[in-house]
Write a protein that holds these residues in place. Structure first.
Motif, PDB file in Angstrom:
ATOM      1  N   ALA A   1       9.560   7.185  -2.398  1.00  0.00           N
ATOM      2  CA  ALA A   1       9.880   5.774  -2.182  1.00  0.00           C
ATOM      3  C   ALA A   1      11.227   5.427  -2.800  1.00  0.00           C
ATOM      4  CB  ALA A   1       8.799   4.877  -2.787  1.00  0.00           C
ATOM      5  N   SER A   2      11.911   4.511  -2.149  1.00  0.00           N
ATOM      6  CA  SER A   2      13.155   3.941  -2.643  1.00  0.00           C
ATOM      7  C   SER A   2      12.892   2.458  -2.887  1.00  0.00           C
ATOM      8  CB  SER A   2      14.257   4.123  -1.594  1.00  0.00           C
ATOM      9  OG  SER A   2      15.420   3.450  -1.987  1.00  0.00           O
ATOM     10  N   ILE A   3      13.116   2.015  -4.116  1.00  0.00           N
ATOM     11  CA  ILE A   3      12.814   0.635  -4.494  1.00  0.00           C
ATOM     12  C   ILE A   3      14.074  -0.017  -5.032  1.00  0.00           C
ATOM     13  CG2 ILE A   3      11.423  -0.843  -5.996  1.00  0.00           C
ATOM     14  CD1 ILE A   3       9.346   1.468  -6.014  1.00  0.00           C
TER      15      ILE A   3
ATOM     16  N   PRO B   1       0.819  -1.212   0.000  1.00  0.00           N
ATOM     17  CA  PRO B   1       0.000   0.000   0.000  1.00  0.00           C
ATOM     18  C   PRO B   1       0.855   1.264   0.000  1.00  0.00           C
ATOM     19  CG  PRO B   1       0.005  -1.011   2.173  1.00  0.00           C
ATOM     20  CD  PRO B   1       0.750  -1.943   1.255  1.00  0.00           C
ATOM     21  N   LEU B   2       0.307   2.322  -0.553  1.00  0.00           N
ATOM     22  CA  LEU B   2       1.002   3.603  -0.609  1.00  0.00           C
ATOM     23  C   LEU B   2       1.118   4.235   0.782  1.00  0.00           C
ATOM     24  CD1 LEU B   2       2.315   5.613  -2.525  1.00  0.00           C
ATOM     25  CD2 LEU B   2       0.073   6.610  -2.920  1.00  0.00           C
ATOM     26  N   GLU B   3       0.133   4.006   1.632  1.00  0.00           N
ATOM     27  CA  GLU B   3       0.089   4.556   2.986  1.00  0.00           C
ATOM     28  C   GLU B   3       0.306   6.064   2.930  1.00  0.00           C
ATOM     29  OE1 GLU B   3       2.990   2.076   4.982  1.00  0.00           O
ATOM     30  OE2 GLU B   3       1.470   0.571   5.442  1.00  0.00           O
ATOM     31  N   ASP B   4       1.142   6.608   3.799  1.00  0.00           N
ATOM     32  CA  ASP B   4       1.400   8.050   3.831  1.00  0.00           C
ATOM     33  C   ASP B   4       2.725   8.422   3.176  1.00  0.00           C
ATOM     34  OD1 ASP B   4      -0.976   8.576   5.210  1.00  0.00           O
ATOM     35  OD2 ASP B   4      -0.039   8.159   7.150  1.00  0.00           O
ATOM     36  N   ALA B   5       3.235   7.557   2.318  1.00  0.00           N
ATOM     37  CA  ALA B   5       4.540   7.803   1.697  1.00  0.00           C
ATOM     38  C   ALA B   5       4.477   9.016   0.778  1.00  0.00           C
ATOM     39  CB  ALA B   5       4.989   6.579   0.908  1.00  0.00           C
ATOM     40  N   GLU B   6       5.499   9.871   0.893  1.00  0.00           N
ATOM     41  CA  GLU B   6       5.648  11.026   0.004  1.00  0.00           C
ATOM     42  C   GLU B   6       6.727  10.774  -1.041  1.00  0.00           C
ATOM     43  OE1 GLU B   6       6.164  14.573   2.311  1.00  0.00           O
ATOM     44  OE2 GLU B   6       4.369  14.178   3.508  1.00  0.00           O
TER      45      GLU B   6
ATOM     46  N   MET C   1       8.563   1.592   6.300  1.00  0.00           N
ATOM     47  CA  MET C   1       8.389   3.045   6.224  1.00  0.00           C
ATOM     48  C   MET C   1       9.417   3.694   7.148  1.00  0.00           C
ATOM     49  SD  MET C   1       5.932   4.008   4.136  1.00  0.00           S
ATOM     50  CE  MET C   1       5.616   5.672   4.673  1.00  0.00           C
ATOM     51  N   PHE C   2      10.088   4.715   6.655  1.00  0.00           N
ATOM     52  CA  PHE C   2      11.013   5.518   7.443  1.00  0.00           C
ATOM     53  C   PHE C   2      10.524   6.957   7.326  1.00  0.00           C
ATOM     54  CE2 PHE C   2      13.422   1.774   6.348  1.00  0.00           C
ATOM     55  CZ  PHE C   2      14.017   1.442   7.560  1.00  0.00           C
ATOM     56  N   GLY C   3       9.767   7.376   8.330  1.00  0.00           N
ATOM     57  CA  GLY C   3       9.135   8.686   8.239  1.00  0.00           C
ATOM     58  C   GLY C   3       8.114   8.659   7.122  1.00  0.00           C
ATOM     59  N   ASN C   4       8.278   9.561   6.153  1.00  0.00           N
ATOM     60  CA  ASN C   4       7.345   9.587   5.022  1.00  0.00           C
ATOM     61  C   ASN C   4       7.947   8.976   3.753  1.00  0.00           C
ATOM     62  OD1 ASN C   4       9.174  11.548   4.388  1.00  0.00           O
ATOM     63  ND2 ASN C   4       7.701  13.231   4.289  1.00  0.00           N
ATOM     64  N   GLN C   5       9.039   8.203   3.912  1.00  0.00           N
ATOM     65  CA  GLN C   5       9.642   7.516   2.765  1.00  0.00           C
ATOM     66  C   GLN C   5       9.450   6.007   2.900  1.00  0.00           C
ATOM     67  OE1 GLN C   5      13.927   7.201   2.191  1.00  0.00           O
ATOM     68  NE2 GLN C   5      13.633   7.435  -0.013  1.00  0.00           N
TER      69      GLN C   5
END
Length: 136
Positions: free
Chosen positions: A14-16, A7-12, A55-59
């Protein structure tokens, strides 16, 4: 075969990271509430990919990796990852793979480009020589 949905959740952002020893990776964009959805097809059980998400903060940080080396195989083998990545946030994508093919459709990212894109792959000495000859 297996699937994954993150899920996208609250991510602003992303690192993949994608790590595959051998096979085919297809990456497409999606306008969805999922950060990533994936369908994995393989006919050797030890090739099943491991999917990790934090999740690390918003990332968001996602790793998908083929944990075991393909080793020596004979006959028809299949190892295909078909991934859809969200187009709603900036992405940093790192791909590490050995033998195979990557089909990366970058036209769908609304940020007009990936925040960062890194690709590492292995090439045999024979293929490297052919590439060198063709570039002249």
């Amino acid at each position: 075969e297996s699937t994954a949905s993150i899920p996208l959740e609250d991510a602003e952002s992303a690192s993949i990271q994608l790590r595959m020893a051998a096979g085919e990776i297809k990456i497409h964009g999606a306008n969805s509430d999922s950060l990533l959805t994936g369908a994995f097809q393989y006919n050797i059980k030890r090739w099943e990919p491991f999917v990790d998400h934090h999740m690390f903060g918003n990332q968001a940080r996602v790793t998908i990796e083929q944990r075991r080396s393909p080793g020596l195989t004979f006959g028809r083998t299949r190892n295909t990852w078909d991934l859809q990545l969200t187009n709603r946030i900036p992405l940093e994508l790192e791909m590490n793979f050995g033998a195979g093919r990557a089909d990366l459709d970058c036209d769908w990212n609304p940020q007009n480009s990936f925040a960062e894109l890194g690709v590492r792959y292995s090439v045999s000495a024979e293929d490297a020589q052919k590439l060198q000859q063709n570039s002249k």
